[in-house]
Motif scaffolding. Structure first.
Motif, short mmCIF file in Angstrom:
data_model
loop_
_atom_site.label_atom_id
_atom_site.label_comp_id
_atom_site.label_asym_id
_atom_site.label_seq_id
_atom_site.Cartn_x
_atom_site.Cartn_y
_atom_site.Cartn_z
N ILE A 37 0.85 -1.14 0.08
CA ILE A 37 0.02 0.11 -0.11
C ILE A 37 0.66 1.25 0.07
N SER A 38 1.98 1.26 0.93
CA SER A 38 2.74 2.51 1.04
C SER A 38 3.53 2.87 -0.18
N GLY A 39 3.92 1.41 -0.89
CA GLY A 39 4.96 1.71 -2.13
C GLY A 39 4.07 2.08 -3.38
N LEU A 40 2.88 1.87 -3.28
CA LEU A 40 2.26 2.07 -4.48
C LEU A 40 1.29 3.52 -4.39
N ARG A 41 0.97 3.85 -3.20
CA ARG A 41 -0.04 5.21 -2.97
C ARG A 41 1.21 6.44 -3.69
N PRO A 42 0.34 7.08 -4.46
CA PRO A 42 1.03 8.19 -4.99
C PRO A 42 1.60 9.08 -4.11
N ASN A 43 1.22 9.62 -3.13
CA ASN A 43 1.88 10.18 -2.06
C ASN A 43 1.17 9.99 -0.63
N ALA A 44 1.85 10.31 0.40
CA ALA A 44 1.30 10.14 1.67
C ALA A 44 -0.13 10.60 1.91
N TYR A 45 -0.63 11.40 1.27
CA TYR A 45 -1.95 11.95 1.67
C TYR A 45 -3.12 11.35 0.69
N ALA A 51 -8.68 -0.92 -7.02
CA ALA A 51 -8.41 -1.63 -8.05
C ALA A 51 -7.00 -1.73 -8.48
N THR A 52 -6.33 -0.81 -7.90
CA THR A 52 -4.83 -0.98 -8.13
C THR A 52 -4.24 -1.90 -7.07
N VAL A 78 6.52 -5.95 -7.88
CA VAL A 78 5.56 -5.37 -8.08
C VAL A 78 5.49 -3.82 -7.95
N ILE A 79 5.96 -3.29 -6.94
CA ILE A 79 6.14 -1.89 -6.72
C ILE A 79 6.98 -1.32 -7.86
N ALA A 80 8.18 -1.80 -8.21
CA ALA A 80 8.91 -1.29 -9.20
C ALA A 80 8.07 -1.14 -10.51
N GLY A 81 7.23 -2.29 -10.73
CA GLY A 81 6.41 -2.34 -12.09
C GLY A 81 5.55 -1.46 -12.21
N PHE A 82 4.51 -1.46 -10.95
CA PHE A 82 3.29 -0.35 -11.08
C PHE A 82 3.94 0.90 -11.08
N SER A 83 5.15 1.21 -10.17
CA SER A 83 5.62 2.60 -10.13
C SER A 83 6.18 3.06 -11.75
N THR A 101 11.29 13.21 -20.63
CA THR A 101 12.58 12.81 -20.52
C THR A 101 12.74 12.35 -19.01
N VAL A 102 12.15 13.27 -18.26
CA VAL A 102 12.32 13.12 -16.54
C VAL A 102 11.59 11.90 -16.05
N TYR A 103 10.48 11.84 -16.38
CA TYR A 103 9.32 10.66 -16.12
C TYR A 103 9.54 9.44 -16.77
N GLY A 104 9.92 9.57 -18.11
CA GLY A 104 10.16 8.50 -18.99
C GLY A 104 11.56 7.84 -18.51
N GLY A 105 12.54 8.54 -18.11
CA GLY A 105 13.88 8.16 -17.55
C GLY A 105 13.58 7.21 -16.28
N TYR A 106 12.66 7.86 -15.30
CA TYR A 106 12.46 6.80 -13.94
C TYR A 106 11.76 5.74 -14.56
N ALA A 107 10.71 5.90 -15.31
CA ALA A 107 10.08 4.55 -15.89
C ALA A 107 11.12 3.52 -16.41
N ASN A 108 12.02 3.89 -17.42
CA ASN A 108 12.87 3.02 -17.85
C ASN A 108 13.78 2.36 -16.74
N ARG A 109 14.23 3.42 -15.87
CA ARG A 109 14.86 2.59 -14.84
C ARG A 109 14.27 1.63 -13.90
N LEU A 110 12.92 2.10 -13.48
CA LEU A 110 12.23 1.17 -12.90
C LEU A 110 11.83 -0.25 -13.36
#
Length: 164
Positions: A37-45, A51-52, A78-83, A101-110
């Motif tokens: 839950i904490s790993g997949l939640r978009p942010n703490a709030y 479904a996710t 699972v957390i790496a893939g969903f992230s 560039t930024v988010y795509g780079g993060y996606a690629n690394r994950l």
């Protein structure tokens, strides 16, 4: 986070979570559920969509962890893939070069991390302690010696000792 069992049979729900995480420990299953839950939640709030969470648990269950260490690896996978999927979504939000560039780079690394974790899990399950090396071409110069075939090191002999 408050988690509700899908039916009134709470004991069956807890047993299913223990099976999902490959453990007999209810505390371990609850801890891993919290990590998912904490790993997949978009942010703490934010609240994680049901479904996710269900998709993530189904993915962990499909990996069939057989021990707590495998369950931990499956949760990381699972957390790496969903992230990574979330980062891909964010890269497409405004289609600006910076976002892609930024988010795509993060996606690629994950996604690379997820692949490495899957390989590690597979290697662990197959007993990856053995190593094989394939040599396709060898030069043996005059006066040299070579061996063709499988060579097993006898643990009783010391290096350089007499061989019988």
């Amino acid at each position: 986070d408050v988690i509700f069992a899908p039916t009134a049979d709470v004991d069956a729900h807890r047993a299913m979570l223990r099976t999902t995480f490959g453990t007999l420990s209810e505390e371990f299953a609850a801890t891993m559920m919290g990590k998912v839950i904490s790993g997949l939640r978009p942010n703490a709030y934010d609240v994680l969509a049901e479904a996710t969470l269900n998709a993530a648990l189904a993915t962990v269950a499909s990996l069939r962890p057989e021990s707590e260490i495998e369950a931990l690896m499956c949760v990381q996978i699972v957390i790496a893939g969903f992230s990574a999927l979330r980062m891909m979504e964010l890269s497409q939000t405004h289609l600006g070069e910076v976002n892609v560039t930024v988010y795509g780079g993060y996606a690629n690394r994950l996604l690379k991390l997820q692949g490495e974790l899957l390989k590690t899990l597979d290697k662990r399950r197959k007993g990856g302690s053995s190593q094989s090396i394939e040599v396709k071409h060898v030069h043996i110069h005059a006066g040299g010696q070579g061996v063709i075939g499988i060579v097993n090191h006898d643990e009783g002999q010391e290096r350089g000792g007499d061989q019988k």
